[in-house]
Design a protein around this motif. Structure first.
Motif, PDB file in Angstrom:
ATOM      1  N   UNK A  58       3.482  10.849  22.774  1.00 58.09           N
ATOM      2  CA  UNK A  58       4.515  11.703  22.178  1.00 58.09           C
ATOM      3  C   UNK A  58       3.921  13.011  21.662  1.00 58.09           C
ATOM      4  N   UNK A  59       4.736  14.062  21.731  1.00 64.84           N
ATOM      5  CA  UNK A  59       4.300  15.410  21.353  1.00 64.84           C
ATOM      6  C   UNK A  59       5.337  16.044  20.445  1.00 64.84           C
ATOM      7  N   UNK A  60       4.899  16.544  19.296  1.00 64.40           N
ATOM      8  CA  UNK A  60       5.751  17.323  18.386  1.00 64.40           C
ATOM      9  C   UNK A  60       5.427  18.788  18.642  1.00 64.40           C
ATOM     10  N   UNK A  76      -3.721   5.019  14.676  1.00 66.38           N
ATOM     11  CA  UNK A  76      -3.834   5.708  15.951  1.00 66.38           C
ATOM     12  C   UNK A  76      -4.694   6.961  15.875  1.00 66.38           C
ATOM     13  N   UNK A  77      -4.520   7.815  16.897  1.00 61.19           N
ATOM     14  CA  UNK A  77      -5.281   9.054  17.011  1.00 61.19           C
ATOM     15  C   UNK A  77      -4.328  10.192  17.332  1.00 61.19           C
ATOM     16  N   UNK A  78      -4.341  11.223  16.500  1.00 63.47           N
ATOM     17  CA  UNK A  78      -3.462  12.377  16.667  1.00 63.47           C
ATOM     18  C   UNK A  78      -4.284  13.645  16.819  1.00 63.47           C
ATOM     19  N   UNK A  79      -3.825  14.511  17.716  1.00 63.72           N
ATOM     20  CA  UNK A  79      -4.449  15.813  17.901  1.00 63.72           C
ATOM     21  C   UNK A  79      -3.499  16.869  17.344  1.00 63.72           C
ATOM     22  N   UNK A  80      -4.011  17.697  16.451  1.00 67.68           N
ATOM     23  CA  UNK A  80      -3.219  18.763  15.830  1.00 67.68           C
ATOM     24  C   UNK A  80      -3.755  20.105  16.310  1.00 67.68           C
ATOM     25  N   UNK A  87      -7.906  22.735  18.847  1.00 72.26           N
ATOM     26  CA  UNK A  87      -7.302  21.481  18.392  1.00 72.26           C
ATOM     27  C   UNK A  87      -8.302  20.642  17.606  1.00 72.26           C
ATOM     28  N   UNK A  88      -7.787  19.855  16.684  1.00 72.12           N
ATOM     29  CA  UNK A  88      -8.610  18.926  15.919  1.00 72.12           C
ATOM     30  C   UNK A  88      -8.019  17.534  16.110  1.00 72.12           C
ATOM     31  N   UNK A  89      -8.884  16.554  16.335  1.00 73.85           N
ATOM     32  CA  UNK A  89      -8.453  15.182  16.555  1.00 73.85           C
ATOM     33  C   UNK A  89      -8.768  14.350  15.314  1.00 73.85           C
ATOM     34  N   UNK A  90      -7.742  13.653  14.820  1.00 73.19           N
ATOM     35  CA  UNK A  90      -7.901  12.824  13.626  1.00 73.19           C
ATOM     36  C   UNK A  90      -7.559  11.375  13.941  1.00 73.19           C
ATOM     37  N   UNK A  91      -8.288  10.458  13.286  1.00 70.11           N
ATOM     38  CA  UNK A  91      -8.051   9.025  13.435  1.00 70.11           C
ATOM     39  C   UNK A  91      -7.514   8.480  12.119  1.00 70.11           C
ATOM     40  N   UNK A 107       0.089  15.751  18.706  1.00 63.98           N
ATOM     41  CA  UNK A 107       0.234  14.922  19.904  1.00 63.98           C
ATOM     42  C   UNK A 107      -0.515  13.605  19.692  1.00 63.98           C
ATOM     43  N   UNK A 108       0.099  12.527  20.118  1.00 62.76           N
ATOM     44  CA  UNK A 108      -0.573  11.233  20.100  1.00 62.76           C
ATOM     45  C   UNK A 108      -1.492  11.181  21.318  1.00 62.76           C
ATOM     46  N   UNK A 109      -2.796  11.210  21.081  1.00 62.27           N
ATOM     47  CA  UNK A 109      -3.762  11.187  22.174  1.00 62.27           C
ATOM     48  C   UNK A 109      -4.463   9.838  22.285  1.00 62.27           C
ATOM     49  N   UNK A 110      -4.018   8.870  21.492  1.00 66.10           N
ATOM     50  CA  UNK A 110      -4.613   7.537  21.546  1.00 66.10           C
ATOM     51  C   UNK A 110      -3.985   6.694  22.641  1.00 66.10           C
TER      52      UNK A 110
END
Length: 133
Positions: A58-60, A76-80, A87-91, A107-110
């Motif tokens: 999913x993508x906002x 999960x893992x989200x990319x902002x 972009x920065x990826x957070x867990x 964006x959910x990248x997990x």
């Protein structure tokens, strides 16, 4: 006169329906649960807290807020992406501060579902999110 009113009403209904469909289309796979909305000690500001669940992939799209946001990844893992920054990826367990008015996307990248706890300090009465171009 009645015909004009009827046409104006019909256009309003059709336009509202199209706008609602567009808003829903942008939010496919994103599920928001409002948790708290409370006036704070700063005049004209309020705190809003929301749980945002992201289905897989999913993508906002880019949007901004009329105040600050603190995002805390619950699972999960989200990319902002904030503005033009990389972009920065957070867990799960990571958090991110998003300044007022900063256009950003998530964006959910997990491999499964993801969720964040979003806390906003925003202008009272303003729309919580404003789509960006």
């Amino acid at each position: 006169m009645k015909t004009t009113r009827f046409m104006a009403t019909a256009l309003l209904v059709v336009g509202s329906s199209i706008a609602m469909q567009a808003a829903q289309a942008q939010a496919v796979g994103i599920h928001r649960t409002d948790l708290l909305k409370q006036d704070i000690s700063v005049p004209g500001r309020e705190a809003v807290q929301v749980r945002v669940d992201f289905d897989s992939g999913a993508f906002a799209p880019k949007h901004s807020h009329p105040g600050e946001e603190v995002a805390f990844v619950l699972e999960g893992t989200l990319e902002y992406q904030l503005g033009d920054q990389p972009p920065v990826t957070l867990k799960a367990g990571d958090s991110l501060f998003i300044p007022s008015g900063t256009a950003h996307s998530a964006r959910n990248v997990g491999t499964g579902k993801a969720a964040e706890l979003a806390t906003y300090i925003v202008k009272k009465g303003a729309p919580l999110a404003v789509p960006s171009k």
